[in-house]
Enzyme design. Structure first.
Site, PDB file in Angstrom:
ATOM      1  N   MET A  74       0.742  -1.328   0.157  1.00 25.86           N
ATOM      2  CA  MET A  74       0.247   0.065   0.068  1.00 25.86           C
ATOM      3  C   MET A  74       0.946   1.196  -0.059  1.00 25.86           C
ATOM      4  O   MET A  74       0.237   2.275  -0.020  1.00 25.86           O
ATOM      5  CB  MET A  74      -1.207  -0.075   0.952  1.00 25.86           C
ATOM      6  CG  MET A  74      -1.723  -1.421   1.459  1.00 25.86           C
ATOM      7  SD  MET A  74      -2.699  -1.315  -0.157  1.00 25.86           S
ATOM      8  CE  MET A  74      -3.759  -2.794   0.191  1.00 25.86           C
ATOM      9  N   CYS A  75       2.522   0.902   0.202  1.00 25.75           N
ATOM     10  CA  CYS A  75       3.135   2.610  -0.489  1.00 25.75           C
ATOM     11  C   CYS A  75       2.818   2.662  -1.657  1.00 25.75           C
ATOM     12  O   CYS A  75       3.144   2.120  -2.936  1.00 25.75           O
ATOM     13  CB  CYS A  75       4.038   1.917   0.303  1.00 25.75           C
ATOM     14  SG  CYS A  75       4.907   1.806   1.800  1.00 25.75           S
ATOM     15  N   HIS A  76       2.377   4.631  -1.148  1.00 22.77           N
ATOM     16  CA  HIS A  76       2.982   5.231  -2.112  1.00 22.77           C
ATOM     17  C   HIS A  76       4.617   5.109  -3.662  1.00 22.77           C
ATOM     18  O   HIS A  76       5.195   5.052  -2.370  1.00 22.77           O
ATOM     19  CB  HIS A  76       2.805   6.540  -2.477  1.00 22.77           C
ATOM     20  CG  HIS A  76       0.862   6.710  -2.061  1.00 22.77           C
ATOM     21  ND1 HIS A  76       0.618   6.120  -0.527  1.00 22.77           N
ATOM     22  CD2 HIS A  76      -0.182   6.822  -2.886  1.00 22.77           C
ATOM     23  CE1 HIS A  76      -0.765   6.540  -0.991  1.00 22.77           C
ATOM     24  NE2 HIS A  76      -1.447   6.901  -2.052  1.00 22.77           N
ATOM     25  N   MET A 112       7.716   5.036   5.963  1.00 24.22           N
ATOM     26  CA  MET A 112       8.504   3.376   5.040  1.00 24.22           C
ATOM     27  C   MET A 112       9.472   3.330   4.894  1.00 24.22           C
ATOM     28  O   MET A 112      10.362   2.133   4.654  1.00 24.22           O
ATOM     29  CB  MET A 112       6.953   2.991   4.800  1.00 24.22           C
ATOM     30  CG  MET A 112       5.599   2.654   5.582  1.00 24.22           C
ATOM     31  SD  MET A 112       5.316   2.075   7.511  1.00 24.22           S
ATOM     32  CE  MET A 112       6.427   0.022   6.202  1.00 24.22           C
ATOM     33  N   GLU A 113       9.948   4.596   3.832  1.00 23.68           N
ATOM     34  CA  GLU A 113      11.265   4.410   3.085  1.00 23.68           C
ATOM     35  C   GLU A 113      12.256   4.412   4.082  1.00 23.68           C
ATOM     36  O   GLU A 113      13.355   3.916   4.073  1.00 23.68           O
ATOM     37  CB  GLU A 113      11.021   5.407   2.146  1.00 23.68           C
ATOM     38  CG  GLU A 113      10.236   5.565   0.763  1.00 23.68           C
ATOM     39  CD  GLU A 113       8.675   5.058   1.988  1.00 23.68           C
ATOM     40  OE1 GLU A 113       7.977   5.245   0.450  1.00 23.68           O
ATOM     41  OE2 GLU A 113       8.344   5.779   2.825  1.00 23.68           O
ATOM     42  N   ASP A 127      23.900 -10.915   5.814  1.00 21.64           N
ATOM     43  CA  ASP A 127      24.195 -12.019   5.014  1.00 21.64           C
ATOM     44  C   ASP A 127      25.449 -11.845   4.043  1.00 21.64           C
ATOM     45  O   ASP A 127      25.799 -13.075   4.018  1.00 21.64           O
ATOM     46  CB  ASP A 127      23.473 -11.429   3.006  1.00 21.64           C
ATOM     47  CG  ASP A 127      23.620 -11.804   1.987  1.00 21.64           C
ATOM     48  OD1 ASP A 127      23.566 -13.426   2.246  1.00 21.64           O
ATOM     49  OD2 ASP A 127      23.922 -11.429   0.979  1.00 21.64           O
TER      50      ASP A 127
END
Length: 157
Positions: A74-76, A112-113, A127
């Protein structure tokens, strides 16, 4: 309370931000990766077989921030104007703290970014060092602060 990501029939939707004002929006997120003393020393001394771990993690964090809308439904898609990363050595842990700051001028926030950038950066450290230490723990991924938009300023105390 009505959830903004659901329509009147409770179906998922992307929030319409077209009527929101453009404002400068900034978010800062951070997280920590804890590891063995051997893994920490090999990363700090750049003696891992996979190359410069911390520099690669910074590049991954920037890429992660830029790809957030591809990863979180749902992120733009956003035109970030800045992504800055800092890695702090935590020899007492041992481990590292990664901080990501994101910025843009637009209609929706960049929290969110910043959080995605931190997560991808820390996963990259894992990793690249997993051959040395599979017991590493990623923790404390959090929003530190944000500003811009209708909800104003948030600062973690």
């Amino acid at each position: 309370m009505k959830l903004t990501h659901l329509d009147e029939k409770d179906r998922p939707k992307m929030v319409d931000v077209s009527d929101k004002d453009d404002t400068t929006r900034i978010a800062v997120a951070s997280g920590v990766i804890k590891m063995s003393p051997d893994a920490y020393e090999m990363i700090v001394s750049e003696k891992t077989k996979k190359g410069p771990v911390l520099q690669t993690a910074v590049i991954a964090a920037i890429l992660g921030a830029k790809q957030t809308s591809s990863l979180i439904p749902m992120c733009h898609p956003l035109m970030l104007t800045s992504v800055n990363c800092d890695v702090d050595e935590l020899p007492e842990l041992p481990g590292f703290k990664l901080t990501v700051a994101t910025k843009l001028r637009g209609q929706t926030g960049v929290e969110m970014e910043a959080l995605t950038g931190v997560s991808i950066g820390l996963l990259t450290i894992y990793d690249m060092a997993k051959a040395i230490d599979r017991t590493m723990v990623i923790r404390d991924v959090m929003l530190e602060e944000k500003s811009g938009g209708k909800s104003g300023v948030f600062k973690r105390t």
